[in-house]
Enzyme design. Structure first.
Site, mmCIF file in Angstrom:
data_model
loop_
_atom_site.group_PDB
_atom_site.id
_atom_site.type_symbol
_atom_site.label_atom_id
_atom_site.label_comp_id
_atom_site.label_asym_id
_atom_site.label_seq_id
_atom_site.Cartn_x
_atom_site.Cartn_y
_atom_site.Cartn_z
ATOM 1 N N LYS A 160 46.279 -39.714 -4.630
ATOM 2 C CA LYS A 160 46.278 -40.562 -5.825
ATOM 3 C C LYS A 160 47.648 -41.218 -5.980
ATOM 4 C CE LYS A 160 42.748 -37.721 -8.034
ATOM 5 N NZ LYS A 160 42.409 -36.773 -9.113
ATOM 6 N N GLU A 189 35.768 -28.451 0.324
ATOM 7 C CA GLU A 189 35.802 -28.260 -1.120
ATOM 8 C C GLU A 189 34.525 -27.570 -1.591
ATOM 9 O OE1 GLU A 189 36.765 -31.609 -4.108
ATOM 10 O OE2 GLU A 189 34.583 -31.443 -4.117
ATOM 11 N N ASP A 194 37.523 -26.052 -6.476
ATOM 12 C CA ASP A 194 37.683 -27.214 -7.348
ATOM 13 C C ASP A 194 37.168 -26.929 -8.750
ATOM 14 O OD1 ASP A 194 38.365 -29.963 -7.822
ATOM 15 O OD2 ASP A 194 36.219 -30.413 -7.783
#
Length: 284
Positions: free
Chosen positions: A133, A199, A220
């Site tokens: 990000k 994940e 997660d």
């Protein structure tokens, strides 16, 4: 990642964006023979990052400008500290001022917030890592800043490691294979050096994923209780990464569950620019 070539390419583009046909203000008001001295001064406490980038902004504007960095990347500083001194042609210093500041303020802001997270988990042995990000085109700069603050980098790009999320697994298992079989089959198409991370968002997914022989499992958005249970179930068979819902209010408690890595998108996507100023003295 933050090589001289990357710095030069990006800083040149930033300078061109800011002064595509020259700095008409400086050229109109400042004599060509004038020189200047400028001090990069901290207006608030923080962690320094981006010294080479700051220097490049001035050097690429005019090779006659010299930058004396008084601190290295990763140095903690206090308000009023002089972080660098720039000397040379006044026009060039004024032209490059904003670009140099934009980079060093942004990078030092990321380094500073990273250091706060790293300090928050001190003594747990947990690594604080960034995510993808990042600002498009500035990933190498922002991830260098994370390291300046004592953090670690996640995979740099989609080309660097396999990271299977729920959508990937949904496609993989559509053929009727189990999650374990699908991951094992996918591994046959990868080089033996490829790192695989998967994940999961539920405890009951852990065993099937581990059975495929992966390197890292990401838990997660797990609760603290489920993180502790997950770490116990993994039992050292893979690196355990916690992600989702991480803030300064929660990061210590997450670290104390026994995970190995905590990835924090806020290190890059929400860090504010640090307040640094360039005090310029122009000489005739």
């Amino acid at each position: 990642m933050l090589s001289p070539a990357v710095i030069e390419t990006t800083v040149r583009a930033a300078l061109l964006e800011d002064a595509p046909w020259g700095d008409i203000t400086s050229e109109a008001l400042i004599p060509a023979s004038a020189t200047a001295t400028a001090e990069l001064v901290a207006r608030e406490a923080g962690v320094f990052s981006g010294g080479a980038v700051f220097s490049a902004a001035f050097r690429l504007t005019d090779h006659g400008v010299e930058t004396d960095l008084r601190v290295t990347d990763g140095t903690r500083f206090s308000p009023g500290d002089v972080l660098a001194v720039v000397t040379g042609p006044a026009r060039a210093i004024l032209t490059a001022e904003r670009i140099g500041l934009n980079f060093v303020q942004r990078m030092s802001g990321i380094a500073t917030v990273t250091a706060v997270y790293v300090d928050a988990v001190a003594g747990t042995g947990v690594r604080i890592a960034d995510t993808r990000k990042t600002t498009p085109g500035l990933r190498a700069f922002e991830r260098h800043a994370v390291r300046s603050g004592g953090g670690a980098n996640h995979r740099h790009s989609l080309s660097d490691a396999v990271m299977a999320k729920d959508n990937h697994l949904a496609v993989l298992t559509r053929s009727g294979l189990s999650v374990t079989e699908a991951i094992v089959e996918a591994k046959t198409r990868l080089p033996h050096t490829a790192h695989i991370e998967v994940e999961v968002d539920r405890l009951d997914q852990i065993e099937a994923v581990l059975a495929a022989g992966i390197g890292t499992i990401m838990l997660d958005n797990f609760t603290l209780a489920d993180l502790r249970t997950g770490v116990t179930r993994v039992a050292g068979r893979a690196t355990v990464e916690a992600s989702g819902g991480v803030s300064l209010d929660t990061v210590r408690a997450i670290a104390e569950t026994g995970v190995d890595v905590i990835s924090v998108g806020a290190l890059t996507h929400s860090a504010r620019a640090l307040d640094l100023g360039l005090d310029v003295r122009i000489e005739a």
